[in-house]
Design a protein around this motif. Sequence first.
Motif, PDB file in Angstrom:
ATOM      1  N   ARG A  12      43.973  50.075  73.887  1.00  0.00           N
ATOM      2  CA  ARG A  12      42.580  50.343  73.213  1.00  0.00           C
ATOM      3  C   ARG A  12      41.650  51.104  73.987  1.00  0.00           C
ATOM      4  NH1 ARG A  12      40.122  49.396  68.865  1.00  0.00           N
ATOM      5  NH2 ARG A  12      41.837  48.012  67.989  1.00  0.00           N
ATOM      6  N   ASP A  85      42.266  50.754  63.919  1.00  0.00           N
ATOM      7  CA  ASP A  85      43.176  49.951  63.996  1.00  0.00           C
ATOM      8  C   ASP A  85      44.522  50.526  64.700  1.00  0.00           C
ATOM      9  OD1 ASP A  85      45.074  47.888  63.227  1.00  0.00           O
ATOM     10  OD2 ASP A  85      45.417  48.479  61.298  1.00  0.00           O
ATOM     11  N   SER A  87      48.233  50.512  66.573  1.00  0.00           N
ATOM     12  CA  SER A  87      49.600  49.873  66.375  1.00  0.00           C
ATOM     13  C   SER A  87      50.626  50.539  67.176  1.00  0.00           C
ATOM     14  CB  SER A  87      50.132  49.815  64.898  1.00  0.00           C
ATOM     15  OG  SER A  87      49.285  48.944  64.306  1.00  0.00           O
ATOM     16  N   CYS A  98      41.644  54.710  61.192  1.00  0.00           N
ATOM     17  CA  CYS A  98      40.390  54.315  61.458  1.00  0.00           C
ATOM     18  C   CYS A  98      39.215  54.924  60.280  1.00  0.00           C
ATOM     19  CB  CYS A  98      39.856  55.042  62.663  1.00  0.00           C
ATOM     20  SG  CYS A  98      40.027  56.866  62.764  1.00  0.00           S
TER      21      CYS A  98
END
Length: 142
Positions: A12, A85, A87, A98
Motif C-alpha cells: 500500500r 482498492d 489487489s 480508485c
Amino acid sequence: MALATPPQERLRAEIEQFYARHMQLLDSGDAEGWARTFTEDGTFALPGRPGPSRGRAELAEGARRAFAGHTAAGETHRHWHGMLDISARDDGTVHVRCYALVVLTPRGGDPRLHRSCVCEDVLVTVGSEWQVRTRCVTRDGA
C-alpha cells in the motif's frame, strides 16, 4: 525491537507513493517523465476517445497537448487518486481501482472540482519501479 512491516502495508505504501509521484509529474507538465511511469507498451483508455493511447510516445504527446491547453487557458489542473482498492495477483501484477478527482483552478480564481472518475489500473514492477501496464478511466455522469 521493531516489527517487520506486513507485506500488504508495504505494498500500500509503495502504491500510494507511486501515484503521488505519477500525478505530480503529470500536473507539473513533465510529459516524458509521466509517460515513463507506464510500461513501454502501456495503454490508457479515456472516455470519449475512439481507442486507448498506446506506448510512451503517444502517452507523452497526449500529456503535452493537455498541459499546453491548460496553460493557454490559464488553468492549473491537479489530479488526486484516493480510496485505493489494491489487489495483488498471483501473476505478480497489482490491480488498483480508485477514485480520481481533477481540481481545476483558473488563474486568479478559486479551485473547483472539474472531474470525478473511476480509474482502474494494472501495475507491474519493472526493475524496482512500479509502472502502469493498462489504465481505464470512466467518468462519473457520462
